[in-house]
Design an enzyme around this catalytic site. Structure first.
Site, PDB file in Angstrom:
ATOM      1  CE1 TYR A 120      -3.847  -2.227   0.125  1.00 39.32           C
ATOM      2  CE2 TYR A 120      -2.775  -3.263   2.011  1.00 39.32           C
ATOM      3  CZ  TYR A 120      -3.760  -3.269   1.037  1.00 39.32           C
ATOM      4  OH  TYR A 120      -4.658  -4.306   0.974  1.00 39.32           O
ATOM      5  CG  HIS A 136      -9.894  -1.469  -5.003  1.00 37.49           C
ATOM      6  ND1 HIS A 136     -10.348  -1.703  -3.727  1.00 37.49           N
ATOM      7  CD2 HIS A 136     -10.947  -1.635  -5.832  1.00 37.49           C
ATOM      8  CE1 HIS A 136     -11.628  -2.032  -3.785  1.00 37.49           C
ATOM      9  NE2 HIS A 136     -12.023  -1.986  -5.041  1.00 37.49           N
TER      10      HIS A 136
HETATM   11  C1  DQA Z   1      -7.808  -2.283  -1.067  1.00 38.16           C
HETATM   12  C2  DQA Z   1      -7.790  -3.736  -1.574  1.00 38.16           C
HETATM   13  C3  DQA Z   1      -8.630  -4.631  -0.690  1.00 38.16           C
HETATM   14  O1  DQA Z   1      -8.588  -5.964  -1.152  1.00 38.16           O
HETATM   15  C4  DQA Z   1      -8.113  -4.601   0.728  1.00 38.16           C
HETATM   16  O2  DQA Z   1      -8.957  -5.369   1.570  1.00 38.16           O
HETATM   17  C5  DQA Z   1      -7.919  -3.219   1.270  1.00 38.16           C
HETATM   18  C6  DQA Z   1      -7.408  -2.190   0.382  1.00 38.16           C
HETATM   19  C7  DQA Z   1      -6.853  -1.398  -1.884  1.00 38.16           C
HETATM   20  O3  DQA Z   1      -6.981  -0.179  -1.757  1.00 38.16           O
HETATM   21  O4  DQA Z   1      -5.968  -1.903  -2.575  1.00 38.16           O
HETATM   22  O5  DQA Z   1      -8.087  -2.985   2.445  1.00 38.16           O
HETATM   23  O6  DQA Z   1      -9.118  -1.766  -1.237  1.00 38.16           O
END
Ligand code: DQA
Length: 142
Positions: free
Chosen positions: A23, A100
């Site tokens: 992330y 995402h």
């Molecule tokens: C997310 C992807 C999701 O699978 C995960 O549960 C998240 C973050 C993303 O921003 O990549 O919490 O939404």
């Protein structure tokens, strides 16, 4: 200025320390500041909220529906199973951009589908936090 709500769901308040290889190292506060600044440059009044409480998130989507506001939504893990949040999103009348940060389709199988996507105007995955700015640029087109 046109208002836009950016709504971030469960665990996204942990950005910065949460799995940085997936992330990135930007904190939620830094993400929020970047989005507000980008919005201002685009003539948008951007408000960023985050919650780990699904009921709270659904309440915010109802608020956007009642006010006719566009929404940029990262519903995080809820994306993969929350029909309640999906049904709330279906009530929106202005654009809904699903974002995402990670490329969910290149990760575990359970992340490959989103129950939100079918009621979203568009979905942006895998661009990191740049995805939020791309969503704002689209919304600024009107
Ligand atoms: C997310 C992807 C999701 O699978 C995960 O549960 C998240 C973050 C993303 O921003 O990549 O919490 O939404």
């Amino acid at each position: 200025m046109n208002r836009v709500l950016i709504l971030n769901g469960v665990n996204l308040g942990r950005l910065g320390s949460r799995e940085p290889l997936v992330y990135g190292s930007t904190t939620h506060a830094e993400l929020a500041a970047t989005c507000v600044e980008t919005g201002a440059q685009l003539g948008l009044d951007v408000e960023v909220r985050q919650t780990d409480d699904e009921a709270q998130m659904i309440g915010w989507v109802h608020e956007a529906a009642d006010a006719g506001l566009p929404v940029v939504l990262n519903s995080a893990a809820w994306s993969h199973y929350s029909y309640g949040l999906r049904d709330a999103c279906a009530q929106l009348t202005a654009p809904l951009i699903e974002v995402h940060i990670s490329q969910t389709h290149a990760r575990e199988q359970f992340r490959h589908s989103s129950v939100i996507s079918a009621v979203a105007t568009a979905t942006i995955t895998g661009l990191g936090i740049e995805g939020y700015r791309a969503a704002l640029r689209f919304l600024a087109l009107g």
